[in-house]
Write a protein that holds these residues in place. Structure first.
Motif, mmCIF file in Angstrom:
data_model
loop_
_atom_site.group_PDB
_atom_site.id
_atom_site.type_symbol
_atom_site.label_atom_id
_atom_site.label_comp_id
_atom_site.label_asym_id
_atom_site.label_seq_id
_atom_site.Cartn_x
_atom_site.Cartn_y
_atom_site.Cartn_z
ATOM 1 N N GLY A 574 45.112 59.349 34.460
ATOM 2 C CA GLY A 574 44.961 59.388 35.901
ATOM 3 C C GLY A 574 43.724 60.084 36.403
ATOM 4 O O GLY A 574 43.315 59.864 37.540
ATOM 5 N N ALA A 575 43.097 60.935 35.579
ATOM 6 C CA ALA A 575 41.873 61.623 35.996
ATOM 7 C C ALA A 575 40.693 60.665 35.900
ATOM 8 O O ALA A 575 40.694 59.711 35.114
ATOM 9 N N LEU A 576 39.659 60.918 36.689
ATOM 10 C CA LEU A 576 38.438 60.122 36.588
ATOM 11 C C LEU A 576 37.857 60.224 35.188
ATOM 12 O O LEU A 576 37.856 61.302 34.579
ATOM 13 N N HIS A 577 37.338 59.113 34.673
ATOM 14 C CA HIS A 577 36.739 59.099 33.338
ATOM 15 C C HIS A 577 35.226 59.089 33.415
ATOM 16 O O HIS A 577 34.623 58.129 33.896
ATOM 17 N N GLU A 578 34.610 60.157 32.966
ATOM 18 C CA GLU A 578 33.163 60.245 32.801
ATOM 19 C C GLU A 578 32.426 59.491 33.905
ATOM 20 O O GLU A 578 32.653 59.717 35.091
ATOM 21 N N PHE A 579 31.536 58.561 33.511
ATOM 22 C CA PHE A 579 30.717 57.838 34.485
ATOM 23 C C PHE A 579 31.072 56.357 34.520
ATOM 24 O O PHE A 579 30.220 55.499 34.722
ATOM 25 N N SER A 580 32.344 56.062 34.307
ATOM 26 C CA SER A 580 32.796 54.678 34.212
ATOM 27 C C SER A 580 33.229 54.133 35.559
ATOM 28 O O SER A 580 33.884 54.824 36.351
ATOM 29 N N GLY A 581 32.886 52.888 35.807
ATOM 30 C CA GLY A 581 33.399 52.150 36.945
ATOM 31 C C GLY A 581 34.435 51.146 36.490
ATOM 32 O O GLY A 581 34.792 51.083 35.310
ATOM 33 N N SER A 582 34.934 50.337 37.419
ATOM 34 C CA SER A 582 35.990 49.368 37.114
ATOM 35 C C SER A 582 35.661 48.004 37.700
ATOM 36 O O SER A 582 34.922 47.894 38.690
ATOM 37 N N THR A 583 36.243 46.979 37.087
ATOM 38 C CA THR A 583 36.202 45.615 37.612
ATOM 39 C C THR A 583 37.630 45.114 37.744
ATOM 40 O O THR A 583 38.386 45.112 36.767
ATOM 41 N N PHE A 584 38.012 44.699 38.960
ATOM 42 C CA PHE A 584 39.332 44.132 39.218
ATOM 43 C C PHE A 584 39.135 42.691 39.684
ATOM 44 O O PHE A 584 38.897 42.436 40.876
ATOM 45 N N PRO A 585 39.200 41.710 38.768
ATOM 46 C CA PRO A 585 38.922 40.316 39.145
ATOM 47 C C PRO A 585 39.883 39.801 40.213
ATOM 48 O O PRO A 585 41.059 40.176 40.262
ATOM 49 N N PHE A 586 39.349 38.947 41.070
ATOM 50 C CA PHE A 586 40.203 38.253 42.021
ATOM 51 C C PHE A 586 41.091 37.263 41.267
ATOM 52 O O PHE A 586 40.757 36.825 40.150
ATOM 53 N N ALA A 587 42.181 36.898 41.863
ATOM 54 C CA ALA A 587 42.984 35.809 41.306
ATOM 55 C C ALA A 587 42.143 34.535 41.298
ATOM 56 O O ALA A 587 41.361 34.279 42.221
ATOM 57 N N ALA A 588 42.281 33.744 40.241
ATOM 58 C CA ALA A 588 41.491 32.517 40.148
ATOM 59 C C ALA A 588 41.920 31.504 41.203
ATOM 60 O O ALA A 588 41.090 30.845 41.824
ATOM 61 N N THR A 589 43.227 31.377 41.413
ATOM 62 C CA THR A 589 43.751 30.372 42.344
ATOM 63 C C THR A 589 44.694 31.028 43.349
ATOM 64 O O THR A 589 45.156 32.155 43.169
ATOM 65 N N GLU A 590 45.010 30.291 44.410
ATOM 66 C CA GLU A 590 45.955 30.800 45.395
ATOM 67 C C GLU A 590 47.348 30.946 44.792
ATOM 68 O O GLU A 590 48.096 31.873 45.140
ATOM 69 N N ASP A 591 47.728 30.048 43.880
ATOM 70 C CA ASP A 591 49.035 30.178 43.221
ATOM 71 C C ASP A 591 49.109 31.491 42.446
ATOM 72 O O ASP A 591 50.134 32.189 42.482
ATOM 73 N N GLU A 592 48.031 31.834 41.734
ATOM 74 C CA GLU A 592 48.010 33.095 40.992
ATOM 75 C C GLU A 592 48.061 34.279 41.951
ATOM 76 O O GLU A 592 48.747 35.279 41.698
ATOM 77 N N ARG A 593 47.344 34.184 43.038
ATOM 78 C CA ARG A 593 47.335 35.282 44.006
ATOM 79 C C ARG A 593 48.729 35.534 44.556
ATOM 80 O O ARG A 593 49.165 36.691 44.695
ATOM 81 N N LEU A 594 49.461 34.468 44.862
ATOM 82 C CA LEU A 594 50.796 34.614 45.432
ATOM 83 C C LEU A 594 51.772 35.221 44.435
ATOM 84 O O LEU A 594 52.585 36.083 44.789
ATOM 85 N N ILE A 595 51.703 34.816 43.169
ATOM 86 C CA ILE A 595 52.658 35.320 42.176
ATOM 87 C C ILE A 595 52.391 36.771 41.824
ATOM 88 O O ILE A 595 53.298 37.518 41.470
ATOM 89 N N THR A 596 51.108 37.209 41.944
ATOM 90 C CA THR A 596 50.772 38.595 41.612
ATOM 91 C C THR A 596 50.815 39.513 42.827
ATOM 92 O O THR A 596 50.717 40.733 42.682
ATOM 93 N N GLY A 597 50.941 38.939 44.016
ATOM 94 C CA GLY A 597 50.973 39.749 45.228
ATOM 95 C C GLY A 597 49.629 40.355 45.575
ATOM 96 O O GLY A 597 49.564 41.395 46.239
ATOM 97 N N ASP A 598 48.566 39.698 45.180
ATOM 98 C CA ASP A 598 47.216 40.214 45.423
ATOM 99 C C ASP A 598 46.819 39.957 46.878
ATOM 100 O O ASP A 598 46.840 38.802 47.328
ATOM 101 N N PRO A 599 46.472 40.987 47.645
ATOM 102 C CA PRO A 599 46.095 40.764 49.045
ATOM 103 C C PRO A 599 44.704 40.169 49.218
ATOM 104 O O PRO A 599 44.353 39.735 50.326
ATOM 105 N N ARG A 600 43.914 40.127 48.149
ATOM 106 C CA ARG A 600 42.538 39.642 48.261
ATOM 107 C C ARG A 600 42.506 38.126 48.096
ATOM 108 O O ARG A 600 43.192 37.576 47.220
ATOM 109 N N PRO A 601 41.715 37.408 48.887
ATOM 110 C CA PRO A 601 41.620 35.950 48.719
ATOM 111 C C PRO A 601 41.200 35.576 47.303
ATOM 112 O O PRO A 601 40.422 36.283 46.655
ATOM 113 N N SER A 602 41.672 34.465 46.819
ATOM 114 C CA SER A 602 41.369 34.007 45.465
ATOM 115 C C SER A 602 39.960 33.426 45.386
ATOM 116 O O SER A 602 39.329 33.114 46.403
ATOM 117 N N VAL A 603 39.482 33.256 44.154
ATOM 118 C CA VAL A 603 38.187 32.607 43.930
ATOM 119 C C VAL A 603 38.230 31.179 44.463
ATOM 120 O O VAL A 603 37.277 30.698 45.086
#
Length: 655
Positions: A574-603
């Motif tokens: 849970g603590a910040l790690h050194e100088f690392s950033g993160s990548t959280f990909p968008f859902a590829a499709t709207e179907d994937e977005r809906l099943i994962t509950g992702d609030p971000r629009p899909s690719v």
């Protein structure tokens, strides 16, 4: 008749050889590589050297001078180039400028055409100088070495208490006291062996527990190899190493307090840079050739070194001349170097979980003059007529881990801005290290894959802007950093309200805070009731930062890119790690977005197809060119990198 004063630098040239078999780089022509040793002679009584700790304890020769030497390598255009010297403040002795400015593979022995990458620095005709400045490095891997004197009291060892911190990712029995195999340890004194104290704690805020003296010792493991003679092991007493009988446990923070001896006079590294660059630029017959303008660049550790170099007044040589016309400190955050007695220069600036004992963060933090609201002190990084022009660049990570907001705010969190000879740029939603040749993201001991935003093209545009500012008086692009006034620089609580509920994300509780520290104690003690205000960039509904300079990948995102990453279970979860950033990909499709509950629009919802995505990338890149944050030559590179949904940095399978 008075004696002629001895020069501060004598350059002993060892070799000259063609670079890249004589390949000609555009109008600059062919290059050669020059290797040399710089021999330095320093007057410890000179007023210019008052800022060098322990210089008065360095051994002197018969003329009263302190002598030392260091490695130098010069990549120079045979026909003179454009008379611009570019100094690479080698990070921990490693040559990095060609790697980052030319999208080249890293090497400490650049000799081939492949080592030049896209050739940007050479096509521009720069004389690239690599000069050793860090004195506590050990030989190996082609690192540049600086041979510094050891401080002595009338020939006797100098001793004092110091503290070392250790964190490992895998079970480990022995470690050098420096924690780094590349770095000289401050050896424990004979008396210190018996009075040392070792503690460990689970988190930075946890109460430390002391380890009984019989469970650890100053020693190292020898042997354990695969050959017949090396299969057995032995525990060898060592004044430079620490051994735990049960081993260092991953994720724990170990802290050793001991009496060390024989400190190096580390501040001479800044003197070496000053005297070497001054010598090269004012010696028209020397290996750098005639030099009209001198620039320098350093990233992370050496970005901090640049800020300290300016603050301590080393940008003025012994004859009162400006050393560097322009400097480019990158990802230094609000830190400086710190070269006090027993400092370990390889240790990074302090982070939330790691390296709490680093002396990197001390007032002043900002280039502009301001008041420390905790102490009443008033100071600035930039305060002399000899100061250079500065383009300060940093990523999102510096705001989270390296108190980056303090570069352009007051210590209590109000907008401050920059003085006229400084510009600041946030490279939005990117991380501290962005390897130009990176592929698919790694995850390591973090909860999330690392940040994949490509930013190396910005280096080229920034250097072109600095050169035009210095040599032609052309103003660089206006500063582009988040501010309190426009709501783009916010508290951790406000950021937490803005950041979307990304499936699987474990965001941090907040950035790496900064408190007043009493450094008269060993270990230093932080007063958590007296803190500086650390703010972070605001984000949009995707979780990407709204202020700063957005790389094409961020302007046309396929993911949420952050400057932070959190440690995985068993590693300080849970603590910040050194100088690392993160990548959280968008859902590829709207179907994937809906099943994962992702609030971000899909690719799929954002882009009709891959061609539409690359067209949007081209438009974003051309906009950056119009604003002078990208070179025209890098537009096609950005488009090429976006092919196949920017694979392998992203992987999408759209119907």
């Amino acid at each position: 008749m008075s004696a002629v004063p001895e020069p501060a630098v004598r350059l002993e040239v060892h070799t000259r050889e063609p670079f890249a078999d004589g390949h000609r780089f555009a109008e600059a022509g062919a290059y050669e590589v020059v290797t040399a040793t710089a021999h330095y002679a320093v007057d410890p009584q000179a007023p210019a050297h008052r800022a060098v700790p322990d210089l008065g304890l360095a051994p002197r020769d018969g003329t009263g001078l302190v002598r030392f030497s260091g490695d130098v390598e010069i990549l120079r255009p045979v026909d003179g180039g454009r008379r611009r010297l570019f100094f690479d403040w080698g990070n921990r002795g490693n040559k990095r400028a060609v790697q980052y400015f030319c999208d080249a593979p890293h090497t400490n022995r650049p000799r081939t055409l492949a080592d030049a990458g896209n050739g940007y620095l050479l096509r521009r005709g720069y004389t690239v100088v690599f000069g050793a400045w860090q004195g506590d490095l050990l030989p190996g891997d082609g690192r540049l070495l600086l041979d510094l004197p050891v401080a002595k009291h009338d020939g006797e060892p100098v001793r004092g208490l110091t503290t070392a911190e250790f964190i490992v990712e895998e079970p480990t029995g022995s470690l050098p006291l420096s924690r780094w195999s590349s770095t000289r340890s401050s050896p424990v004194s004979e008396r210190g062996v018996h009075g040392a104290r070792l503690t460990r704690r689970r988190y930075a805020h946890s109460r430390p527990e002391e380890l009984p003296s019989g469970t650890w010792r100053f020693a190292r493991v020898q042997g354990g190899g695969n050959d017949l003679k090396g299969r057995s092991t032995a525990l060898v007493p060592s004044r430079h190493d620490l051994h735990l009988d049960d081993g260092f446990r991953p994720g724990w923070i170990y802290e050793l307090t001991y009496e060390a001896e024989d400190p190096l006079v580390l501040g001479l590294g800044l003197v070496a840079v000053r005297d070497l660059v001054s010598h090269l630029r004012h010696d028209p017959g020397g290996p750098a050739g005639p030099v009209e303008y001198a620039y320098g660049w350093g990233r992370s550790q050496t970005g901090r070194a640049i800020r300290d170099f300016i603050h301590q007044g080393f940008n003025e040589d012994l004859e009162g001349r400006r050393v560097f016309d322009g400097l480019l400190p990158h990802v230094s955050g609000a830190g400086r170097l710190g070269v006090a007695r027993f400092t370990n220069l390889t240790v990074p600036g302090g982070q939330q979980y790691e390296d709490h004992l680093s002396a990197a963060d001390a007032f002043p933090f900002a280039y502009a003059e301001t008041t420390d609201h905790l102490t009443g002190a008033r100071d600035a990084i930039m305060k002399r007529a000899s100061d250079p022009k500065v383009l300060h660049t940093q990523t999102s990570t510096e705001y989270w881990q390296r108190r980056g907001s303090l570069v352009h705010t007051t210590t209590d969190g109000q907008d401050l801005g920059f003085p006229p000879n400084v510009r600041g740029y946030l490279w939005s939603s990117s991380q501290h290290v962005a390897d130009p040749t990176a592929g698919a993201p790694a995850q390591g001991i973090c909860n999330h894959p690392e940040n994949v935003v490509a930013t190396s093209a910005f280096f080229r545009a920034v250097l072109d802007a600095l050169d035009a500012w210095v040599s032609e008086g052309a103003e660089p692009p206006p500063s582009a950093v988040p501010t309190v006034a426009d709501g783009t620089l916010v508290t951790a609580a406000e950021w937490s309200r803005q950041f979307p509920s990304v499936p699987g994300a474990l965001p941090p509780q907040g950035p790496n805070e900064l408190y007043a520290v009493d450094r008269s104690t060993v270990p230093p003690v932080a007063d958590r009731s007296r803190g500086y205000t650390v703010l972070v960039p605001a984000v949009d509904t995707d979780g990407n930062e709204t202020a700063g300079v957005r790389a094409p990948m961020v302007a046309v995102p396929l993911a949420t890119y952050t400057g932070w990453n959190t440690r995985a279970p068993g590693q300080g979860h849970g603590a910040l790690h050194e100088f690392s950033g993160s990548t959280f990909p968008f859902a590829a499709t709207e179907d994937e977005r809906l099943i994962t509950g992702d609030p971000r629009p899909s690719v799929q919802r954002r882009h009709q197809d891959a061609d539409g995505y690359t067209a949007a990338i081209r438009a974003a890149a051309e906009d950056l060119v119009a604003r002078r944050f990208l070179l025209a030559e890098d537009v096609d590179r950005a488009v090429a990198a976006a092919a196949g949904w920017s694979s392998p940095r992203h992987r999408f399978e759209l119907p």
